[in-house]
Enzyme design. Structure first.
Site, mmCIF file in Angstrom:
data_model
loop_
_atom_site.group_PDB
_atom_site.id
_atom_site.type_symbol
_atom_site.label_atom_id
_atom_site.label_comp_id
_atom_site.label_asym_id
_atom_site.label_seq_id
_atom_site.Cartn_x
_atom_site.Cartn_y
_atom_site.Cartn_z
ATOM 1 C CD GLU A 197 -40.524 -38.794 -24.442
ATOM 2 O OE1 GLU A 197 -40.598 -37.832 -25.221
ATOM 3 O OE2 GLU A 197 -39.817 -38.785 -23.417
ATOM 4 C CD GLU A 315 -43.407 -34.397 -25.721
ATOM 5 O OE1 GLU A 315 -44.296 -34.989 -25.085
ATOM 6 O OE2 GLU A 315 -42.242 -34.268 -25.304
#
Length: 540
Positions: A197, A315
């Site tokens: 991220e 994810e």
């Protein structure tokens, strides 16, 4: 949806299954001349995260001892739950992966566990992975047939600049030593993912696309060097963040042709785990469909800027911050989860990683007991029944009846996934291919029952080889125990899915129904329908 949150909650947890149901008839046309998309053979993936036991959200700490570092790897249920897939893809990663050091080579620091530090990046100190623990993990993966994707620390050596922006070159020395150790031990790693991220504006930390792409080239060079004597080289997965069209397109240009094997992105489209509207969002077909724009846009970005790469969901846990309590680990979450799998596969997503295998409220396995939650069985049925070729489905079904079709896995035929979001409507479904109607007059109940009773023992169940009785189809109807959508027990054809006496995953046995009968899907239920005599060119 026309109901207040309180009224909706009361309705959901005490659905009056005994009330009279509306009946709606729909015709589904399966277009089997060619597949519209294709997944990886091991599309289903689950994550192991780094969060320690004191990771808390909303005055609850649902992670327990479920992390990469402290999960009980010898727990008998864990191995059996992984092994039931025969080849479950496991992605090791999460926010703290960019705070992990590897206790190998010239680390120069004492290997210490994560500690909670207020104001620190992600709220924790740096942590450490001992090589003894890495050995133990790989022993588990080897025994269970797991396919491993490992997320590397991509912040090592960088410095904070301002806001969430980090700069400077990646210090790859520790990752180099770790990969070298992994190669020397003969551990099978399918793919290495770079960071978590950090794309776009990032989550707590971000890296410019130019810098990230430059460092990704260094990682590729490391893999080429250390695996030069290996028969095959692991894939490079990046960037493991939230989709940002400009950033993702630029990354493909900066890194260059053929470097990135898969572009991974994360999805938490239900909002925060404390959102009071989680239940209504899961049951709202228009809300579920909104995320399709992300799948479409990423598919277009890859086709235009990097056709050598594929799309992964690296994810996805539905609700972020550990998931929704009493929601993410209950039956109702399978409406969201299976719809996500169906939608993602339609848009050429090769792999879909569920957050998490264990840990938080969204674990496929209970954090404490490791007993499977309902979504575990949803994932297992998908893995065993839905082949990698996705087929187009059209017809007159309303948006509240979610319909997905794939070639049947390992056998001739087609599998339909039907998700009924209506609370009082039973759907009666006729299926057709694009050439001919495969269903004729429905046989009488008595005749069907006699035939089923006589042939039940001759038909193979899912995962046990080819069917010997093509006159019958297999049906797997999923409902919640007691009709309570937030039950943690899922029923398969009316029977609870529970571990056997010796702690094994139970057999997933279908109902056998005459192939010419109409399909029935009850209100607020899910069904996998296996059509073994559905002959389409795409599945030949």
């Amino acid at each position: 949806m026309g109901l207040s949150c309180l009224a909706l909650f009361i309705f959901i947890v005490s659905f009056p299954w005994g009330l009279a149901q509306d009946v709606a008839r729909s015709t589904l046309i399966i277009h089997g001349s060619e597949a519209i998309a294709e997944t990886d053979d091991n599309f289903i993936c689950a994550t192991l995260d780094w969060w320690p036991h004191d990771k808390c959200n909303y005055d609850q700490c649902p992670w327990g001892y479920s992390s990469v570092i402290n999960l009980n790897l010898s727990h008998p249920v864990l191995g059996k739950a992984i092994q039931a897939f025969k080849s479950l893809r496991i992605r090791i990663g999460g926010s703290l992966q960019d705070r992990v050091l590897y206790d190998v080579g010239q680390l120069g620091l004492r290997c210490q566990p994560f500690r909670k530090i207020k104001g620190s990046l992600f709220g924790f100190s740096k942590g450490c992975l001992h090589m003894k623990r890495w050995d133990e993990l790989n022993n588990l993966f080897s025994k269970t047939g797991a396919i491993v994707t490992f997320g590397l620390n991509a912040l090592n050596g960088r410095h904070w600049i301002k806001d969430q922006v980090w700069g400077g070159d990646w210090n790859f020395s520790n990752a180099y030593d770790f990969i070298k150790y992994t190669v020397a031990r003969g551990y099978s790693i399918d793919s290495w993912e770079f960071g978590n991220e950090l794309s776009g504006s990032g989550v707590d930390a971000s890296v410019s696309v130019e810098q990230y792409g430059k460092d990704l080239i260094f990682l590729k060079n490391i893999i080429n060097e250390l695996y030069k004597s290996s028969r095959s080289k692991p894939s490079v997965i990046a960037p493991g963040g939230f989709y940002d069209q400009q950033w993702y397109a630029k990354l493909l240009q900066v890194s260059g042709s053929g470097l990135i094997n898969a572009m991974s992105h994360h999805i938490y489209n239900l909002g925060g785990g404390d959102d009071p509207h989680l239940v209504s969002k899961i049951l709202d077909p228009s809300y579920l469909s909104q995320i399709s724009d992300t799948f479409i846009n990423l598919e277009e970005t890859i086709k235009k800027h990097g056709p050598w790469a594929s799309a992964w969901v690296g994810e996805s846990g539905g609700a972020y911050n550990s998931g929704g309590r009493h929601i993410s680990n209950t039956f109702i979450n399978s409406f969201w989860y299976l719809d996500q799998l169906g939608m993602a596969s339609k848009y050429d997503t090769k792999v879909y990683c569920r957050q998490s295998l264990v840990g938080g409220n969204y674990g496929l396995l209970n954090t404490t007991t490791l007993v499977p939650n309902p979504d575990y069985y949803s994932a297992l049925l998908w893995h065993r029944l839905m082949g990698k070729r996705a087929l187009a489905v059209s017809g007159d079904a309303p948006p509240s009846l979610r319909c997905y079709a794939h070639c049947l896995k390992g056998r001739a035929g087609v599998t339909l996934l039907l998700i009924n979001l209506r609370n009082q409507t039973k759907f009666i479904i006729t299926t057709q291919n694009s050439v001919q109607n495969l269903h004729v007059e429905e046989p009488s109940v008595d005749k069907g029952s006699i035939l089923i009773h006589g042939l039940k023992k001759t038909v193979s169940f899912v995962g046990q080889g080819p069917s010997r009785a093509p006159l019958f189809r297999e049906e797997y109807h999923l409902t919640p125990q007691g009709g309570h959508l937030q039950s943690q027990t899922m029923l398969l054809n009316g029977s609870p899915l529970e571990l056997t006496r010796d702690g094994a995953i139970p057999p997933l046995k279908p109902n056998l129904v005459h192939a010419d009968s109409l399909i029935s899907v009850s209100p607020l239920s899910i069904a996998f329908i296996v059509l073994p005599n559905f002959d389409v060119q795409a599945c030949a």
